[in-house]
Structure formats: structure tokens, C-alpha cells
Motif scaffolding. Structure first.
Motif, PDB file in Angstrom:
ATOM      1  N   SER A 295       1.508  20.682  28.179  1.00  0.00           N
ATOM      2  CA  SER A 295       2.789  20.386  28.806  1.00  0.00           C
ATOM      3  C   SER A 295       3.899  20.201  27.776  1.00  0.00           C
ATOM      4  N   GLN A 296       3.554  20.078  26.505  1.00  0.00           N
ATOM      5  CA  GLN A 296       4.562  19.839  25.475  1.00  0.00           C
ATOM      6  C   GLN A 296       5.154  21.132  24.913  1.00  0.00           C
ATOM      7  N   PHE A 297       4.604  22.275  25.305  1.00  0.00           N
ATOM      8  CA  PHE A 297       5.036  23.534  24.698  1.00  0.00           C
ATOM      9  C   PHE A 297       6.506  23.821  24.971  1.00  0.00           C
ATOM     10  N   TRP A 298       6.892  23.827  26.238  1.00  0.00           N
ATOM     11  CA  TRP A 298       8.270  24.191  26.562  1.00  0.00           C
ATOM     12  C   TRP A 298       9.255  23.148  26.066  1.00  0.00           C
ATOM     13  N   SER A 299       8.823  21.899  26.011  1.00  0.00           N
ATOM     14  CA  SER A 299       9.680  20.875  25.406  1.00  0.00           C
ATOM     15  C   SER A 299       9.908  21.161  23.927  1.00  0.00           C
ATOM     16  N   ALA A 300       8.827  21.569  23.224  1.00  0.00           N
ATOM     17  CA  ALA A 300       8.956  21.905  21.808  1.00  0.00           C
ATOM     18  C   ALA A 300       9.829  23.138  21.608  1.00  0.00           C
ATOM     19  N   VAL A 301       9.716  24.112  22.525  1.00  0.00           N
ATOM     20  CA  VAL A 301      10.579  25.298  22.438  1.00  0.00           C
ATOM     21  C   VAL A 301      12.041  24.900  22.575  1.00  0.00           C
ATOM     22  N   GLY A 302      12.335  24.026  23.547  1.00  0.00           N
ATOM     23  CA  GLY A 302      13.707  23.578  23.736  1.00  0.00           C
ATOM     24  C   GLY A 302      14.255  22.837  22.533  1.00  0.00           C
ATOM     25  N   VAL A 303      13.433  21.948  21.957  1.00  0.00           N
ATOM     26  CA  VAL A 303      13.869  21.194  20.771  1.00  0.00           C
ATOM     27  C   VAL A 303      14.093  22.144  19.596  1.00  0.00           C
ATOM     28  N   THR A 304      13.195  23.102  19.408  1.00  0.00           N
ATOM     29  CA  THR A 304      13.333  24.054  18.302  1.00  0.00           C
ATOM     30  C   THR A 304      14.596  24.891  18.440  1.00  0.00           C
ATOM     31  N   LEU A 305      14.858  25.408  19.641  1.00  0.00           N
ATOM     32  CA  LEU A 305      16.065  26.210  19.858  1.00  0.00           C
ATOM     33  C   LEU A 305      17.321  25.356  19.741  1.00  0.00           C
ATOM     34  N   PHE A 306      17.253  24.115  20.190  1.00  0.00           N
ATOM     35  CA  PHE A 306      18.400  23.205  20.042  1.00  0.00           C
ATOM     36  C   PHE A 306      18.734  22.988  18.570  1.00  0.00           C
ATOM     37  N   PHE A 307      17.708  22.672  17.775  1.00  0.00           N
ATOM     38  CA  PHE A 307      17.933  22.482  16.338  1.00  0.00           C
ATOM     39  C   PHE A 307      18.487  23.761  15.711  1.00  0.00           C
ATOM     40  N   THR A 308      17.943  24.904  16.100  1.00  0.00           N
ATOM     41  CA  THR A 308      18.368  26.168  15.495  1.00  0.00           C
ATOM     42  C   THR A 308      19.834  26.449  15.776  1.00  0.00           C
ATOM     43  N   VAL A 309      20.235  26.362  17.031  1.00  0.00           N
ATOM     44  CA  VAL A 309      21.616  26.682  17.402  1.00  0.00           C
ATOM     45  C   VAL A 309      22.595  25.700  16.783  1.00  0.00           C
ATOM     46  N   VAL A 310      22.312  24.419  16.906  1.00  0.00           N
ATOM     47  CA  VAL A 310      23.253  23.403  16.418  1.00  0.00           C
ATOM     48  C   VAL A 310      23.320  23.408  14.896  1.00  0.00           C
ATOM     49  N   MET A 311      22.176  23.389  14.244  1.00  0.00           N
ATOM     50  CA  MET A 311      22.161  23.313  12.783  1.00  0.00           C
ATOM     51  C   MET A 311      22.793  24.548  12.154  1.00  0.00           C
ATOM     52  N   VAL A 312      22.384  25.727  12.587  1.00  0.00           N
ATOM     53  CA  VAL A 312      22.891  26.952  11.971  1.00  0.00           C
ATOM     54  C   VAL A 312      24.391  27.097  12.224  1.00  0.00           C
ATOM     55  N   SER A 313      24.867  26.736  13.403  1.00  0.00           N
ATOM     56  CA  SER A 313      26.296  26.845  13.705  1.00  0.00           C
ATOM     57  C   SER A 313      27.117  25.929  12.796  1.00  0.00           C
ATOM     58  N   ILE A 314      26.693  24.677  12.696  1.00  0.00           N
ATOM     59  CA  ILE A 314      27.427  23.730  11.851  1.00  0.00           C
ATOM     60  C   ILE A 314      27.367  24.149  10.390  1.00  0.00           C
ATOM     61  N   GLU A 315      26.185  24.550   9.933  1.00  0.00           N
ATOM     62  CA  GLU A 315      26.031  24.931   8.526  1.00  0.00           C
ATOM     63  C   GLU A 315      26.823  26.187   8.190  1.00  0.00           C
ATOM     64  N   ALA A 316      26.939  27.119   9.140  1.00  0.00           N
ATOM     65  CA  ALA A 316      27.720  28.328   8.882  1.00  0.00           C
ATOM     66  C   ALA A 316      29.195  27.999   8.714  1.00  0.00           C
ATOM     67  N   VAL A 317      29.721  27.127   9.571  1.00  0.00           N
ATOM     68  CA  VAL A 317      31.146  26.759   9.492  1.00  0.00           C
ATOM     69  C   VAL A 317      31.422  25.966   8.215  1.00  0.00           C
ATOM     70  N   LEU A 318      30.593  24.945   7.966  1.00  0.00           N
ATOM     71  CA  LEU A 318      30.799  24.137   6.761  1.00  0.00           C
ATOM     72  C   LEU A 318      30.536  24.949   5.496  1.00  0.00           C
ATOM     73  N   GLY A 319      29.522  25.800   5.527  1.00  0.00           N
ATOM     74  CA  GLY A 319      29.224  26.627   4.358  1.00  0.00           C
ATOM     75  C   GLY A 319      30.344  27.588   4.039  1.00  0.00           C
ATOM     76  N   LEU A 320      30.983  28.143   5.081  1.00  0.00           N
ATOM     77  CA  LEU A 320      32.123  29.032   4.857  1.00  0.00           C
ATOM     78  C   LEU A 320      33.275  28.285   4.203  1.00  0.00           C
ATOM     79  N   GLY A 321      33.566  27.083   4.698  1.00  0.00           N
ATOM     80  CA  GLY A 321      34.635  26.293   4.085  1.00  0.00           C
ATOM     81  C   GLY A 321      34.327  25.924   2.650  1.00  0.00           C
ATOM     82  N   MET A 322      33.089  25.517   2.385  1.00  0.00           N
ATOM     83  CA  MET A 322      32.712  25.167   1.017  1.00  0.00           C
ATOM     84  C   MET A 322      32.774  26.378   0.101  1.00  0.00           C
ATOM     85  N   ALA A 323      32.355  27.547   0.594  1.00  0.00           N
ATOM     86  CA  ALA A 323      32.381  28.756  -0.227  1.00  0.00           C
ATOM     87  C   ALA A 323      33.819  29.141  -0.577  1.00  0.00           C
ATOM     88  N   ILE A 324      34.736  29.008   0.378  1.00  0.00           N
ATOM     89  CA  ILE A 324      36.144  29.338   0.110  1.00  0.00           C
ATOM     90  C   ILE A 324      36.712  28.419  -0.955  1.00  0.00           C
TER      91      ILE A 324
END
Length: 325
Positions: free
Chosen positions: A97-126
Motif C-alpha cells: 500500500s506504500q507504493f503509490w504514496s512513495a511515487v507521489g512523494v518522489t514526483l513531488f520532490f522531483t518537480v519542486v526541487m528541480v524547479s527551484i534549483e533551476a531558477v536559483l542556479g540560473l541566477g547564480m550562474a548569471i
């Protein structure tokens, strides 16, 4: 007079000899990859179709493993635990029963983390791409979080997010950062962004440095503002490097394990697919192999979408380069 057909044949023969020599150099690498990567993948797939040996809950007798068919996969993809009279009933295992919960948590971390890191990384690179005194010191300081081992980073932020830690004292709050569902997820996001944004910035900075300065000078002469230069010059020319950075971080985040596992001390609210695999290995390696295969297919599917749909091709063929020019 020269014979065009003869020259063409000689060119073809030379090309074949060159390709043959190239295979001599590539073959050892392919063999090594087949042994190091191919064999474990194939072995995991084979194991995923085998039953785990253990105690049969219905009879209390020990049962041997055998052919399981697709039952290990249906266990993760279809089975859910039911609550009957207050008793939790999981027919095929406690982790199904924990599989789909783990999928949701993994996708949540992926979308949120990568989005924030891309924006902040772009600013830092500039900022790091500009010429100013102390630029080398700034670049070295920015890379320090990325150089710290993930286990050390997890412990550092776990201490800071404790109930009587620095974060609650600074904010004047009394939040259980490592126990509450959304607070623990937010804490993991903050720690990961702090650690891996420099990696994104480094990749984006490499893309910024190949943009010719003459392009910006010409835009200034034409009266383009700083925002117009950013939108119409920087972003289009930076797209390949930015998409490659997003691709790398997406695949890395989909496999995230050590940061949430160490930082939140086993909080189920932050259990990702990789954490679930490790937990299942202790109960049944064959069922864990099925879960690992599912995770591999998920990562491969998302990477395929990023590469093909978004155009995040790291390497272009000569034909693609000619079409682009």
C-alpha cells in the motif's frame, strides 16, 4: 580525368576502415558497461519474476521460492491494504500500500526541487558569469555545499530542523520539522536545494560562457534593454545547457535516498521509491527486484520524455547540426 566513382569507392573504403578502428576503441568500454550495468539489470528483472521464500501467513509453514509470474508487479501496482474492523489487512505484504504514496512523494520532490534549483542556479550562474573582483572566491564558495557529502548535509540540516534547533529559534516557531508530514517534506526540499543548486549553477555557467559577447554588444547597439537581452538572447542560447542540467538533476532526484532517509529518521511522509526498495530488500529480495525494475522504468520514461519532447539532446549528430545551421 579523375574517376568520380573510383574516388567515391576509395572514400567509402577509408570510412569503413576508420569505423572499424573506432570499434576497436569502443568495444572494451561496451564490454565493461555490459558487465557492470547490463548484468545487474538483467539479473534484477529475472529475480522480479521469482517468489520470495518465507513463512506462509495462511498455514504458518515455510515455503520455497518459485515462479511468481507477474504477482510481484501486481503486488506493488494493484494491491492496497484494507481496514476491516480496525484491523489492517494486507494480503500480499505490508509494503504494497506504500507504493503509490512513495511515487507521489518522489514526483513531488522531483518537480519542486528541480524547479527551484533551476531558477536559483540560473541566477547564480548569471552572477558568477560577470567580471568583478573576487569572482574566483565567489565561485569556490558557491561550490562548497555541493562538495559536502550528502550524509553530512543530512545530519547538518537534521540538527538545524530539530524542535529546539536553529530554525525554530530563528523563526520563533515550535514546528516538528522532521515528524510532521508537510514540514518534513519542506525541510528535505530546503536541504536538497542548498546542496545541489551549485551543481545546476555550474552546468548553466558552462553554457553561459560559450555565448559570444559580440551578440550582447550588437543588441546593446540596437537599443535592447537588459530584460530583452535576457529573454531573446540568453535564454534561447542557454536552452541546451539548461535542459541538460534539468535532465541530470531530474534523474538524480528520482533516485533520491540518503538525504530524506537520514534527515527525517525514517518518517513515512518522506519515503521515496529508493527508500521503499531498501526497506523491501530486508523482507524479500525478489519483490524488491520488481520494485527496482518499476523504478528503473519510471526514471527511463521521464528521461525519454525530457530528451525527445523537450529536446534536451546532449549530443547532436552531424545531420542534426547541419539542419540547425
Amino acid at each position: 580525368m579523375s574517376d568520380p566513382s573510383g574516388a567515391k569507392q576509395r572514400g567509402l573504403a577509408l570510412e569503413l576502415r576508420r569505423s572499424g578502428k573506432a570499434w576497436l576503441f569502443v568495444t572494451p568500454v561496451l564490454v565493461a558497461l555490459a558487465v557492470v550495468i547490463g548484468y545487474p539489470v538483467v539479473e534484477a528483472v529475472v529475480m522480479s519474476f521469482q517468489k520470495d521464500s518465507g513463512i506462509d501467513p495462511a498455514t504458518g509453514m515455510f515455503i520455497e521460492g518459485g515462479n511468481a509470474g507477474l504477482s510481484n508487479y501486481t503486488h506493488w501496482l494493484l494491491q492496497q491494504c484494507n481496514s476491516l474492523g480496525g484491523v489492517i489487512d494486507c494480503p500480499t505484504g505490508t509494503l504494497g500500500s506504500q507504493f503509490w504514496s512513495a511515487v507521489g512523494v518522489t514526483l513531488f520532490f522531483t518537480v519542486v526541487m528541480v524547479s527551484i534549483e533551476a531558477v536559483l542556479g540560473l541566477g547564480m550562474a548569471i552572477v558568477m558569469g560577470k567580471t568583478f573582483r573576487g569572482r574566483a572566491l565567489l565561485r569556490a564558495a558557491v561550490l562548497i555545499p555541493w562538495a559536502i557529502p550528502t550524509a553530512v548535509t543530512a545530519r547538518l540540516w537534521e540538527f538545524m530542523f530539530q524542535y529546539d534547533g536553529v530554525v525554530n529559534r530563528v523563526l520563533g516557531t515550535h514546528i516538528l520539522w522532521t515528524s510532521d508530514m508537510w514540514a518534513s517534506r519542506f525541510a528535505v526540499v530546503v536541504a536538497d536545494v542548498w546542496k545541489t543548486t551549485p551543481f545546476m549553477a555550474l552546468l548553466i555557467l558552462a553554457g553561459l560562457q560559450v555565448i559570444p559577447a559580440d551578440v550582447y554588444e550588437a543588441a546593446k547597439v540596437d537599443g535592447a534593454s537588459a530584460w530583452q537581452r535576457f529573454v531573446h538572447i540568453t535564454l534561447p542560447l542557454l536552452k541546451p545547457a539548461l535542459l541538460v542540467a534539468v535532465l541530470f538533476r531530474t534523474m538524480d532526484t528520482l533516485r533520491i535516498y540518503d538525504l530524506p532517509a537520514i534527515m527525517t529518521l525514517g518518517n513515512p511522509s518522506t519515503n521515496t521509491l529508493s527508500i521503499l526498495v531498501v526497506e523491501q530488500v530486508r523482507q524479500g529480495p525478489n519483490s524488491a527486484a520488481a520494485l527496482s525494475t518499476i523504478t528503473f522504468l519510471l526514471v527511463f520514461a521521464i528521461a525519454f520524455v525530457l530528451v525527445k519532447v523537450l529536446g534536451a539532446n546532449a549530443v547532436r549528430t552531424q545531420e542534426e547540426q547541419r539542419k540547425a545551421n
